[in-house]
Design an enzyme around this catalytic site. Structure first.
Site, PDB file in Angstrom:
ATOM      1  N   SER A  26      58.082  24.018 -41.981  1.00  0.00           N
ATOM      2  CA  SER A  26      59.001  23.417 -42.662  1.00  0.00           C
ATOM      3  C   SER A  26      57.892  23.179 -44.530  1.00  0.00           C
ATOM      4  CB  SER A  26      58.421  21.481 -42.329  1.00  0.00           C
ATOM      5  OG  SER A  26      57.139  21.074 -42.462  1.00  0.00           O
ATOM      6  N   CYS A  78      62.366  19.672 -34.963  1.00  0.00           N
ATOM      7  CA  CYS A  78      61.154  20.062 -35.678  1.00  0.00           C
ATOM      8  C   CYS A  78      60.866  20.494 -36.854  1.00  0.00           C
ATOM      9  CB  CYS A  78      60.585  20.717 -34.984  1.00  0.00           C
ATOM     10  SG  CYS A  78      58.776  20.920 -34.497  1.00  0.00           S
ATOM     11  N   HIS A 126      62.821  21.453 -29.062  1.00  0.00           N
ATOM     12  CA  HIS A 126      63.356  22.311 -29.429  1.00  0.00           C
ATOM     13  C   HIS A 126      64.122  22.228 -28.351  1.00  0.00           C
ATOM     14  CE1 HIS A 126      61.160  24.101 -32.466  1.00  0.00           C
ATOM     15  NE2 HIS A 126      60.003  23.895 -32.101  1.00  0.00           N
ATOM     16  N   GLU A 175      67.003  24.942 -28.413  1.00  0.00           N
ATOM     17  CA  GLU A 175      67.031  25.628 -28.375  1.00  0.00           C
ATOM     18  C   GLU A 175      66.244  27.072 -27.426  1.00  0.00           C
ATOM     19  OE1 GLU A 175      65.461  24.200 -31.052  1.00  0.00           O
ATOM     20  OE2 GLU A 175      65.005  25.790 -31.360  1.00  0.00           O
TER      21      GLU A 175
HETATM   22  N1  GLN Z   1      54.482  22.642 -37.035  1.00  0.00           N
HETATM   23  C1  GLN Z   1      55.532  22.860 -38.406  1.00  0.00           C
HETATM   24  C2  GLN Z   1      55.268  21.860 -39.566  1.00  0.00           C
HETATM   25  O1  GLN Z   1      55.120  21.244 -40.181  1.00  0.00           O
HETATM   26  C3  GLN Z   1      56.955  22.541 -37.736  1.00  0.00           C
HETATM   27  C4  GLN Z   1      56.660  23.671 -36.055  1.00  0.00           C
HETATM   28  C5  GLN Z   1      58.227  23.779 -35.254  1.00  0.00           C
HETATM   29  O2  GLN Z   1      59.104  23.368 -36.223  1.00  0.00           O
HETATM   30  N2  GLN Z   1      58.062  24.003 -34.605  1.00  0.00           N
HETATM   31  O3  GLN Z   1      56.482  22.377 -40.331  1.00  0.00           O
END
Ligand code: GLN
Length: 224
Positions: free
Chosen positions: A58, A88, A179, A181
């Site tokens: 992110s 996520c 997820h 996908e």
């Molecule tokens: N840990 C990631 C984050 O904080 C997110 C992980 C993911 O998208 N699988 O952005």
């Protein structure tokens, strides 16, 4: 799965193509017969019914969104009615409140905590019943996932597990901390497509595409 769908082909769903699991989502859209489109710049948003913000990192995604001026473009398209699904890292970008961090798009009233299960080594799989989404249980893959710790009163909880919320939605936004996908299950993609106004007719029995393999997405990978 015997999935025979005829759908309204006028609508496309975009996948934000800056970083993260882009091809995996495009693969699932294709399996449902939905027109999927990589979205990298402002023009790519034209007439999109929905946008998927994939999982990834992110902080990296937020930085790229700001660098390319896409934060405002996403907000504008959201205002005109484009639906958004964040998986996520995508869910983190959509949250109004991020524990110990600044929000990015801030479009859904949830409070989220990054890396809430621990490190990458604490990733895990599970399954759960999501009555709004599918008749059978849905496989869940959590990869260095966040936890949604609170949802506002206009947010509907679609899946609660232990001490956290794993999936939620409001009228225009869907968030999942897992997820779909990365499994053969198409139920969440079908659910989001319906949220985008894409109509499915024909017979749908089951949600798992037995022809899916964990490397299926690689046929869509390309060097850009
Ligand atoms: N840990 C990631 C984050 O904080 C997110 C992980 C993911 O998208 N699988 O952005």
């Amino acid at each position: 799965m015997s999935l025979r769908l005829v759908k309204d082909t006028s609508a496309a769903i975009g996948v934000l193509d800056l970083q993260g699991g882009v091809c995996e989502h495009l693969d699932h859209l294709e399996r449902l017969g939905i027109t999927g489109r990589r979205v990298k710049q402002e023009d790519d948003f034209n007439n999109l019914a929905g946008l998927i913000i994939p999982g990834g990192e992110s902080t990296c995604l937020a930085r790229l969104l700001n660098t390319f001026g896409l934060t405002e473009v996403i907000r504008q398209n959201y205002q005109r009615g484009m639906k958004i699904w964040g998986t996520c890292a995508g869910a983190i970008l959509l949250a109004e409140k991020v524990i110990n961090d600044e929000p990015c798009l801030g479009l859904i009233d949830i409070e989220i905590e990054r890396n809430s299960f621990g490190s990458q080594l604490d990733s895990f799989t599970a399954e759960a019943i999501m009555p709004e989404v599918a008749a059978e249980s849905v496989p869940l893959t959590f990869i260095r996932a966040p936890k949604i710790l609170r949802a506002g009163k206009n947010v509907k909880i679609l899946l609660k597990m232990d001490d956290y919320i794993a999936a939620a939605e409001n009228e225009n936004i869907l968030v999942t901390v897992f997820h779909p996908e990365l499994t053969g299950c198409l139920a969440l993609h079908r659910y989001f497509a319906q949220k985008c106004g894409i109509k499915f007719t024909g017979s749908v029995s089951g949600s798992v595409d037995s022809r899916w393999q964990s490397h299926s997405w690689t046929r869509l990978a390309r060097i850009v």
